[in-house]
Design a protein around this motif. Structure first.
Motif, mmCIF file in Angstrom:
data_model
loop_
_atom_site.group_PDB
_atom_site.id
_atom_site.type_symbol
_atom_site.label_atom_id
_atom_site.label_comp_id
_atom_site.label_asym_id
_atom_site.label_seq_id
_atom_site.Cartn_x
_atom_site.Cartn_y
_atom_site.Cartn_z
ATOM 1 N N ARG A 120 0.827 -1.210 0.000
ATOM 2 C CA ARG A 120 0.000 0.000 0.000
ATOM 3 C C ARG A 120 0.859 1.257 0.000
ATOM 4 O O ARG A 120 0.569 2.220 -0.715
ATOM 5 C CB ARG A 120 -0.912 -0.050 1.234
ATOM 6 C CG ARG A 120 -1.919 1.062 1.326
ATOM 7 C CD ARG A 120 -2.766 0.874 2.585
ATOM 8 N NE ARG A 120 -3.423 2.115 2.971
ATOM 9 C CZ ARG A 120 -4.636 2.476 2.581
ATOM 10 N NH1 ARG A 120 -5.333 1.682 1.802
ATOM 11 N NH2 ARG A 120 -5.165 3.613 2.982
ATOM 12 N N THR A 151 -2.407 -6.055 -2.792
ATOM 13 C CA THR A 151 -3.324 -6.723 -1.880
ATOM 14 C C THR A 151 -4.660 -6.006 -1.811
ATOM 15 O O THR A 151 -4.735 -4.782 -1.891
ATOM 16 C CB THR A 151 -2.710 -6.899 -0.476
ATOM 17 O OG1 THR A 151 -3.628 -7.630 0.336
ATOM 18 C CG2 THR A 151 -2.422 -5.563 0.169
ATOM 19 N N GLU A 152 -5.698 -6.804 -1.689
ATOM 20 C CA GLU A 152 -7.053 -6.283 -1.655
ATOM 21 C C GLU A 152 -7.201 -5.139 -0.650
ATOM 22 O O GLU A 152 -7.832 -4.127 -0.933
ATOM 23 C CB GLU A 152 -7.991 -7.439 -1.262
ATOM 24 C CG GLU A 152 -9.423 -7.058 -1.128
ATOM 25 C CD GLU A 152 -10.196 -8.144 -0.401
ATOM 26 O OE1 GLU A 152 -10.887 -8.905 -1.071
ATOM 27 O OE2 GLU A 152 -10.098 -8.225 0.834
ATOM 28 N N SER A 153 -6.571 -5.271 0.519
ATOM 29 C CA SER A 153 -6.754 -4.271 1.571
ATOM 30 C C SER A 153 -6.175 -2.914 1.172
ATOM 31 O O SER A 153 -6.578 -1.886 1.716
ATOM 32 C CB SER A 153 -6.130 -4.742 2.883
ATOM 33 O OG SER A 153 -4.777 -5.022 2.701
ATOM 34 N N THR A 156 -8.871 -0.432 -0.035
ATOM 35 C CA THR A 156 -9.946 0.091 0.802
ATOM 36 C C THR A 156 -9.567 1.440 1.376
ATOM 37 O O THR A 156 -8.406 1.695 1.706
ATOM 38 C CB THR A 156 -10.292 -0.882 1.951
ATOM 39 O OG1 THR A 156 -9.081 -1.250 2.593
ATOM 40 C CG2 THR A 156 -10.984 -2.115 1.424
ATOM 41 N N THR A 158 -9.143 4.016 -0.050
ATOM 42 C CA THR A 158 -8.083 4.564 -0.862
ATOM 43 C C THR A 158 -8.649 5.695 -1.706
ATOM 44 O O THR A 158 -9.670 5.531 -2.354
ATOM 45 C CB THR A 158 -7.525 3.444 -1.759
ATOM 46 O OG1 THR A 158 -6.849 2.515 -0.920
ATOM 47 C CG2 THR A 158 -6.562 3.973 -2.779
ATOM 48 N N ASP A 180 -4.937 -11.653 -2.402
ATOM 49 C CA ASP A 180 -5.721 -11.939 -1.184
ATOM 50 C C ASP A 180 -7.195 -11.615 -1.368
ATOM 51 O O ASP A 180 -7.865 -11.185 -0.415
ATOM 52 C CB ASP A 180 -5.185 -11.136 0.019
ATOM 53 C CG ASP A 180 -3.683 -11.323 0.219
ATOM 54 O OD1 ASP A 180 -3.206 -12.459 0.039
ATOM 55 O OD2 ASP A 180 -2.999 -10.333 0.549
ATOM 56 N N SER A 183 -10.308 -11.725 1.338
ATOM 57 C CA SER A 183 -9.813 -11.776 2.716
ATOM 58 C C SER A 183 -10.620 -10.876 3.633
ATOM 59 O O SER A 183 -10.374 -10.799 4.824
ATOM 60 C CB SER A 183 -8.325 -11.446 2.784
ATOM 61 O OG SER A 183 -8.073 -10.179 2.236
ATOM 62 N N TYR A 185 -11.864 -7.392 3.039
ATOM 63 C CA TYR A 185 -11.912 -5.942 3.009
ATOM 64 C C TYR A 185 -12.829 -5.387 1.923
ATOM 65 O O TYR A 185 -13.361 -4.316 2.036
ATOM 66 C CB TYR A 185 -10.509 -5.366 2.813
ATOM 67 C CG TYR A 185 -9.613 -5.646 3.974
ATOM 68 C CD1 TYR A 185 -9.578 -4.776 5.061
ATOM 69 C CD2 TYR A 185 -8.827 -6.783 4.011
ATOM 70 C CE1 TYR A 185 -8.761 -5.024 6.143
ATOM 71 C CE2 TYR A 185 -8.006 -7.050 5.097
ATOM 72 C CZ TYR A 185 -7.978 -6.170 6.151
ATOM 73 O OH TYR A 185 -7.175 -6.424 7.216
ATOM 74 N N SER A 186 -12.943 -6.136 0.855
ATOM 75 C CA SER A 186 -13.640 -5.546 -0.271
ATOM 76 C C SER A 186 -15.069 -6.041 -0.371
ATOM 77 O O SER A 186 -15.431 -7.079 0.156
ATOM 78 C CB SER A 186 -12.906 -5.890 -1.559
ATOM 79 O OG SER A 186 -12.877 -7.282 -1.704
ATOM 80 N N ASP A 202 -7.871 -15.520 -2.075
ATOM 81 C CA ASP A 202 -7.224 -15.675 -0.780
ATOM 82 C C ASP A 202 -7.158 -17.152 -0.388
ATOM 83 O O ASP A 202 -8.061 -17.931 -0.687
ATOM 84 C CB ASP A 202 -7.988 -14.892 0.279
ATOM 85 C CG ASP A 202 -7.191 -14.764 1.557
ATOM 86 O OD1 ASP A 202 -6.123 -14.132 1.520
ATOM 87 O OD2 ASP A 202 -7.616 -15.315 2.580
#
Ligand code: C2E
Ligand code: CA
Ligand code: CA
Ligand code: CA
Length: 279
Positions: A120, A151-153, A156, A158, A180, A183, A185-186, A202
Motif C-alpha cells: 500500500r 493486496t485487496e486491503s 480500501t 483509498t 488476497d 480476505s 476488506y472488499s 485468498d
C-alpha cells in the motif's frame, strides 16, 4: 495477588522489550542489507490448470542475513511497512526481478511473466509509475512481463487518485493482480470500478480441510463471477490434490502452492524453465 500481578507484568514487559530490540536490530541493519545485497528473490511457480504448463512465478523476498540466517518476510515486512523502508526494498526487488527476466531472455527461456508484490505504501509514492517504467526499460522488457500484485486491503479507503495510479500502470502495460481477494476488506461491488486483470483468491477458500461447504460455495461463486467479468483467477496456497481438483472443477485458471513447489532461489527455478523449453 500483588506478587502474581507483578510476575505477569514482568513477563509482558520482557516480551515487549525483546520485540522492541528485535525491531531496533532490524532497523539498524536494513540499510546494510540493501547495500550488501542481502535481500534475495525466491520464486514460486504458477501453473495453468488446463494443460499444467508453467505459466509464471511470484517473486517473494528473503533476507539472507549473515548472522540470523534466511529470514522470512513475516519477520521484517510489517516493520518496513511502518518505518517506510518498504518502498526502498520493493524497488530493489522489482529491479532485481527485471534483471532476472532479462537473463532468461538472453538464455532463450520461455518468456513467462513474474509477479512482484506492491504494498500500500508503494502506491502512495508519487514516483511509482516512473520507478516501474525505469526498471522495465533498463532491461528492455515489455511491462506485461511484470505482474503487480496489490493486496485487496490496499484498495480500501483509498482515495480515487490512487486508483487512478493503478489504472495508469495498467494502461502502461503492467498486468494488475488483486492479491488476497476475499480476505474480507472488499465488497464485490468494488470489482466493478477497479483496474485489474487477475484475481488472486485468498488462501482461506482453498486451504485446510476445514474449508467449509460455505467457503467452497463462495469460492465457486467468485470464480464464476471473475470469469463473467473476463478476469483470470489464480489460486494460491494449493497444498493437496483434492484442493486442485476442486479448483479445476470450479473453473480456476492458475494455481500456485506447496503441492507444486515452495518458493525457491532463482537458480533452482531456472531448472524448471529449462525443462519447460525442451518439452
Ligand atoms: P502473499 O503475497 O500473500 O504471498 C503468499 C505467501 O504464501 C508466501 O509467503 C508464500 O511463500 C506462501 N505460500 C505459498 N504457497 C503456499 C502453500 O501452499 N501453503 C501455505 N501455507 N503458504 C504458501 P511468504 O513468502 O512468507 O510471504 C509472506 C507475505 O510477505 C506475502 O504474502 C506478501 O504479502 C509479503 N511479501 C513477500 N515478498 C514481498 C516483497 O518483495 N514485497 C512486499 N511488499 N511484500 C512481500
Ligand atoms: Ca502476493
Ligand atoms: Ca496472497
Ligand atoms: Ca498477503
Amino acid at each position: 495477588i500483588k506478587g502474581q500481578y507483578g510476575k505477569y507484568y514482568a513477563l509482558y514487559d520482557d516480551k515487549l522489550r525483546s520485540s522492541l530490540l528485535h525491531d531496533q536490530a532490524i532497523a539498524d541493519s536494513m540499510e546494510d542489507a540493501l547495500s550488501g545485497d542481502q535481500f534475495q528473490i525466491y520464486l514460486q511457480p504458477k501453473y495453468r490448470i488446463i494443460d499444467g504448463a508453467l505459466a509464471g512465478a511470484e517473486a517473494l523476498v528473503r533476507w539472507e542475513h549473515p548472522e540470523w540466517g534466511v529470514q522470512s518476510p513475516a519477520n521484517f515486512i510489517p516493520l518496513f511497512e511502518k518505518n517506510g523502508f518498504i518502498t526502498k526494498m520493493d524497488q530493489y526487488v522489482w529491479e532485481k526481478t527485471c534483471r532476472v527476466l532479462q537473463e532468461w531472455e538472453d538464455k532463450g527461456y520461455p518468456q513467462i511473466p513474474v509477479s512482484v508484490n506492491v504494498s500500500r505504501a508503494d502506491i502512495f509514492n508519487a514516483d511509482l509509475s516512473c520507478i516501474l517504467q525505469r526498471s522495465v526499460k533498463k532491461y528492455g522488457l515489455h511491462p506485461s512481463r511484470l505482474h503487480l500484485e496489490i493486496t485487496e486491503s490496499a484498495y480500501t479507503e483509498t482515495p480515487s487518485q490512487i486508483i487512478d495510479t493503478v489504472a495508469h500502470l495498467r494502461e502502461m502495460g503492467f498486468v494488475i493482480e488483486m492479491d488476497d481477494f476475499g480476505s474480507g476488506y472488499s465488497s464485490l461491488n468494488m470489482l466493478n470500478n477497479l483496474p485489474i486483470d487477475i484475481l488472486k483468491l485468498d488462501m482461506q477458500f482453498i486451504q485446510s480441510e476445514t474449508a467449509k461447504p460455505v467457503s467452497q460455495g463462495i469460492m465457486k461463486f467468485i470464480i464464476s463471477l471473475a470469469r463473467w467479468m473476463h478476469l483470470s483467477v489464480v489460486a494460491e496456497g494449493v497444498e493437496t490434490k483434492e484442493q486442485l481438483s476442486r479448483l479445476e472443477e470450479a473453473g480456476c485458471d492458475y494455481v500456485q502452492g506447496y503441492y507444486f513447489a515452495k518458493p525457491m532461489p532463482c537458480r533452482e527455478f531456472e531448472k524448471l524453465l529449462a525443462e519447460e523449453s525442451v518439452s
